[in-house]
Write a protein that holds these residues in place. Structure first.
Motif, PDB file in Angstrom:
ATOM      1  N   LYS A  81       0.815  -1.215   0.000  1.00  0.00           N
ATOM      2  CA  LYS A  81       0.000   0.000   0.000  1.00  0.00           C
ATOM      3  C   LYS A  81       0.849   1.265   0.000  1.00  0.00           C
ATOM      4  O   LYS A  81       0.308   2.372   0.015  1.00  0.00           O
ATOM      5  CB  LYS A  81      -0.933   0.009   1.214  1.00  0.00           C
ATOM      6  CG  LYS A  81      -2.025  -1.049   1.163  1.00  0.00           C
ATOM      7  CD  LYS A  81      -2.964  -0.926   2.346  1.00  0.00           C
ATOM      8  CE  LYS A  81      -4.072  -1.961   2.276  1.00  0.00           C
ATOM      9  NZ  LYS A  81      -5.000  -1.875   3.433  1.00  0.00           N
ATOM     10  N   ASN A  82       2.161   1.097   0.002  1.00  0.00           N
ATOM     11  CA  ASN A  82       3.072   2.243   0.030  1.00  0.00           C
ATOM     12  C   ASN A  82       4.274   1.912  -0.851  1.00  0.00           C
ATOM     13  O   ASN A  82       5.391   1.719  -0.367  1.00  0.00           O
ATOM     14  CB  ASN A  82       3.501   2.525   1.471  1.00  0.00           C
ATOM     15  CG  ASN A  82       4.157   3.880   1.626  1.00  0.00           C
ATOM     16  OD1 ASN A  82       4.530   4.523   0.645  1.00  0.00           O
ATOM     17  ND2 ASN A  82       4.323   4.323   2.861  1.00  0.00           N
ATOM     18  N   LEU A  83       4.038   1.845  -2.150  1.00  0.00           N
ATOM     19  CA  LEU A  83       5.059   1.368  -3.084  1.00  0.00           C
ATOM     20  C   LEU A  83       6.332   2.216  -3.129  1.00  0.00           C
ATOM     21  O   LEU A  83       7.389   1.688  -3.490  1.00  0.00           O
ATOM     22  CB  LEU A  83       4.459   1.234  -4.480  1.00  0.00           C
ATOM     23  CG  LEU A  83       3.439   0.091  -4.628  1.00  0.00           C
ATOM     24  CD1 LEU A  83       2.900   0.041  -6.043  1.00  0.00           C
ATOM     25  CD2 LEU A  83       4.048  -1.249  -4.237  1.00  0.00           C
ATOM     26  N   LEU A 109       8.121   2.812  -0.802  1.00  0.00           N
ATOM     27  CA  LEU A 109       9.033   2.157   0.141  1.00  0.00           C
ATOM     28  C   LEU A 109       9.627   0.865  -0.417  1.00  0.00           C
ATOM     29  O   LEU A 109      10.482   0.252   0.224  1.00  0.00           O
ATOM     30  CB  LEU A 109       8.295   1.823   1.445  1.00  0.00           C
ATOM     31  CG  LEU A 109       7.860   2.989   2.322  1.00  0.00           C
ATOM     32  CD1 LEU A 109       7.019   2.483   3.489  1.00  0.00           C
ATOM     33  CD2 LEU A 109       9.078   3.749   2.839  1.00  0.00           C
ATOM     34  N   LEU A 110       9.192   0.454  -1.602  1.00  0.00           N
ATOM     35  CA  LEU A 110       9.537  -0.882  -2.085  1.00  0.00           C
ATOM     36  C   LEU A 110      11.038  -1.069  -2.283  1.00  0.00           C
ATOM     37  O   LEU A 110      11.592  -2.112  -1.910  1.00  0.00           O
ATOM     38  CB  LEU A 110       8.793  -1.180  -3.385  1.00  0.00           C
ATOM     39  CG  LEU A 110       8.959  -2.599  -3.935  1.00  0.00           C
ATOM     40  CD1 LEU A 110       8.510  -3.638  -2.917  1.00  0.00           C
ATOM     41  CD2 LEU A 110       8.176  -2.754  -5.241  1.00  0.00           C
ATOM     42  N   ARG A 111      11.717  -0.102  -2.867  1.00  0.00           N
ATOM     43  CA  ARG A 111      13.154  -0.258  -3.100  1.00  0.00           C
ATOM     44  C   ARG A 111      13.905  -0.422  -1.783  1.00  0.00           C
ATOM     45  O   ARG A 111      14.765  -1.298  -1.649  1.00  0.00           O
ATOM     46  CB  ARG A 111      13.685   0.942  -3.890  1.00  0.00           C
ATOM     47  CG  ARG A 111      15.207   0.977  -4.062  1.00  0.00           C
ATOM     48  CD  ARG A 111      15.793  -0.341  -4.524  1.00  0.00           C
ATOM     49  NE  ARG A 111      15.194  -0.822  -5.756  1.00  0.00           N
ATOM     50  CZ  ARG A 111      15.353  -2.043  -6.220  1.00  0.00           C
ATOM     51  NH1 ARG A 111      16.068  -2.928  -5.533  1.00  0.00           N
ATOM     52  NH2 ARG A 111      14.784  -2.408  -7.347  1.00  0.00           N
ATOM     53  N   ARG A 112      13.579   0.422  -0.808  1.00  0.00           N
ATOM     54  CA  ARG A 112      14.216   0.291   0.505  1.00  0.00           C
ATOM     55  C   ARG A 112      13.920  -1.080   1.111  1.00  0.00           C
ATOM     56  O   ARG A 112      14.803  -1.746   1.658  1.00  0.00           O
ATOM     57  CB  ARG A 112      13.707   1.398   1.430  1.00  0.00           C
ATOM     58  CG  ARG A 112      14.250   1.331   2.850  1.00  0.00           C
ATOM     59  CD  ARG A 112      13.570   2.370   3.732  1.00  0.00           C
ATOM     60  NE  ARG A 112      14.000   2.285   5.108  1.00  0.00           N
ATOM     61  CZ  ARG A 112      13.333   2.824   6.126  1.00  0.00           C
ATOM     62  NH1 ARG A 112      12.215   3.495   5.897  1.00  0.00           N
ATOM     63  NH2 ARG A 112      13.781   2.705   7.358  1.00  0.00           N
ATOM     64  N   TYR A 113      12.652  -1.508   0.990  1.00  0.00           N
ATOM     65  CA  TYR A 113      12.263  -2.799   1.555  1.00  0.00           C
ATOM     66  C   TYR A 113      13.017  -3.949   0.887  1.00  0.00           C
ATOM     67  O   TYR A 113      13.489  -4.872   1.564  1.00  0.00           O
ATOM     68  CB  TYR A 113      10.755  -3.010   1.403  1.00  0.00           C
ATOM     69  CG  TYR A 113      10.336  -4.404   1.784  1.00  0.00           C
ATOM     70  CD1 TYR A 113      10.204  -4.770   3.120  1.00  0.00           C
ATOM     71  CD2 TYR A 113      10.132  -5.373   0.808  1.00  0.00           C
ATOM     72  CE1 TYR A 113       9.868  -6.063   3.469  1.00  0.00           C
ATOM     73  CE2 TYR A 113       9.791  -6.665   1.150  1.00  0.00           C
ATOM     74  CZ  TYR A 113       9.657  -7.006   2.483  1.00  0.00           C
ATOM     75  OH  TYR A 113       9.335  -8.299   2.828  1.00  0.00           O
ATOM     76  N   LEU A 114      13.150  -3.915  -0.434  1.00  0.00           N
ATOM     77  CA  LEU A 114      13.829  -5.007  -1.133  1.00  0.00           C
ATOM     78  C   LEU A 114      15.302  -5.093  -0.735  1.00  0.00           C
ATOM     79  O   LEU A 114      15.863  -6.193  -0.634  1.00  0.00           O
ATOM     80  CB  LEU A 114      13.682  -4.832  -2.641  1.00  0.00           C
ATOM     81  CG  LEU A 114      12.263  -5.049  -3.184  1.00  0.00           C
ATOM     82  CD1 LEU A 114      12.213  -4.729  -4.676  1.00  0.00           C
ATOM     83  CD2 LEU A 114      11.776  -6.467  -2.923  1.00  0.00           C
ATOM     84  N   ASP A 115      15.932  -3.956  -0.490  1.00  0.00           N
ATOM     85  CA  ASP A 115      17.309  -3.970   0.004  1.00  0.00           C
ATOM     86  C   ASP A 115      17.372  -4.627   1.385  1.00  0.00           C
ATOM     87  O   ASP A 115      18.279  -5.420   1.677  1.00  0.00           O
ATOM     88  CB  ASP A 115      17.867  -2.549   0.072  1.00  0.00           C
ATOM     89  CG  ASP A 115      18.127  -1.947  -1.303  1.00  0.00           C
ATOM     90  OD1 ASP A 115      18.200  -2.718  -2.289  1.00  0.00           O
ATOM     91  OD2 ASP A 115      18.242  -0.711  -1.395  1.00  0.00           O
TER      92      ASP A 115
END
Length: 205
Positions: A105-107, A109-115
Motif C-alpha cells: 500500500k506504500n510502493l 518504500l519498495l526499493r528500501r524494503y527489497l534492500d
C-alpha cells in the motif's frame, strides 16, 4: 464495544481517522489478511486491541481458519487458550526464521524494503511472508517466528499483536527504535537479542 461508556472504536472500516484518545479506545481489524480471505488462502484473523488511558492494555487475535485464539493483558502475560506464550530464546541470527510483510500500500518504500529483504535473507535461515500481520505477531509471541518486520502498517494491523509479543517477553519498536508503534508506520518485533540485531541491520541497509 461502543456501548461501553467512554469508548472509542478505531478501525479500517470503523472510523479510521478517529483520535486515539479517551479512557478506552478499541483498535479493531475485523479481517486482517483480506486478500488471503478473498483468494481462499487460509491465513486471516480478527484482531482487537485496547488502549486504556493511552496505554496498550489488551490484545486478542483469533485465527479464524484454525479456530485458535491468542490473548494477552498488560501484566498478565500472553496466552494461546490456557497455554502461556513465550518468544523464542534463539540468539544466533543465522538460525533465525523471520517474518515480514510487503509494503504493497506504500510502493515508494519498495526499493528500501527489497534492500532490507536481501540483507535479512542473506543473514538468516529464512523469511516467511504470510499476509496477516496480526498472525505474524502471534507467531513471534509463540516463538514460531524469531522476529518480524514491516515498513508500512496501520494501528489496527498491529495493536493486539504488539501486546502479545511484549507480554510474551519480546520487544516491539519502530525501525527507528520508538516504542510508539500503534500508529501508521514501521514495526520490528522479536526476542530481545534478535530484535536488537534486526533493528541494526535494517537501519544500516
Amino acid at each position: 464495544m461502543k456501548d461501553v461508556p467512554g469508548s472509542t472504536v478505531i478501525g479500517e472500516e470503523l472510523s479510521p481517522q478517529a483520535a486515539q484518545t479517551g479512557p478506552l479506545v478499541w483498535i479493531v481489524d475485523p479481517l486482517d489478511g483480506t486478500t488471503n480471505f478473498l483468494h481462499g488462502y487460509p491465513q486471516y484473523a480478527v484482531s482487537i486491541g485496547a488502549l486504556m488511558e493511552g496505554t496498550l492494555s489488551l490484545g486478542v487475535v483469533h485465527d479464524v481458519v484454525r479456530d485458535v485464539s491468542y490473548w494477552g493483558a498488560l501484566g498478565l502475560g500472553a496466552w494461546m487458550a490456557e497455554r502461556p506464550l513465550r518468544v523464542s530464546g534463539l540468539g544466533e541470527p543465522r538460525h533465525a526464521l523471520v517474518g515480514t510483510g510487503f509494503p504493497f500500500k506504500n510502493l515508494p518504500l519498495l526499493r528500501r524494503y527489497l534492500d532490507q529483504f536481501a540483507a535479512v535473507m542473506g543473514a538468516t535461515s529464512g523469511i516467511r511472508r504470510a499476509g496477516a500481520a496480526a498472525l505474524d505477531l502471534a507467531d513471534v509471541a509463540a516463538g514460531r517466528l524469531d522476529c518480524f518486520w514491516e515498513l508500512s502498517l496501520a494501528p489496527w494491523d498491529v495493536a493486539a499483536g504488539v501486546l502479545l509479543v511484549r507480554e510474551a517477553g519480546g520487544v516491539v519498536t519502530t525501525v527507528d527504535g520508538s516504542p510508539d508503534v500503534v500508529r501508521h508506520g514501521s514495526i520490528v518485533a522479536g526476542n530481545p537479542t534478535l530484535h536488537h540485531w534486526l533493528m541494526d541491520l535494517l537501519r544500516s541497509t
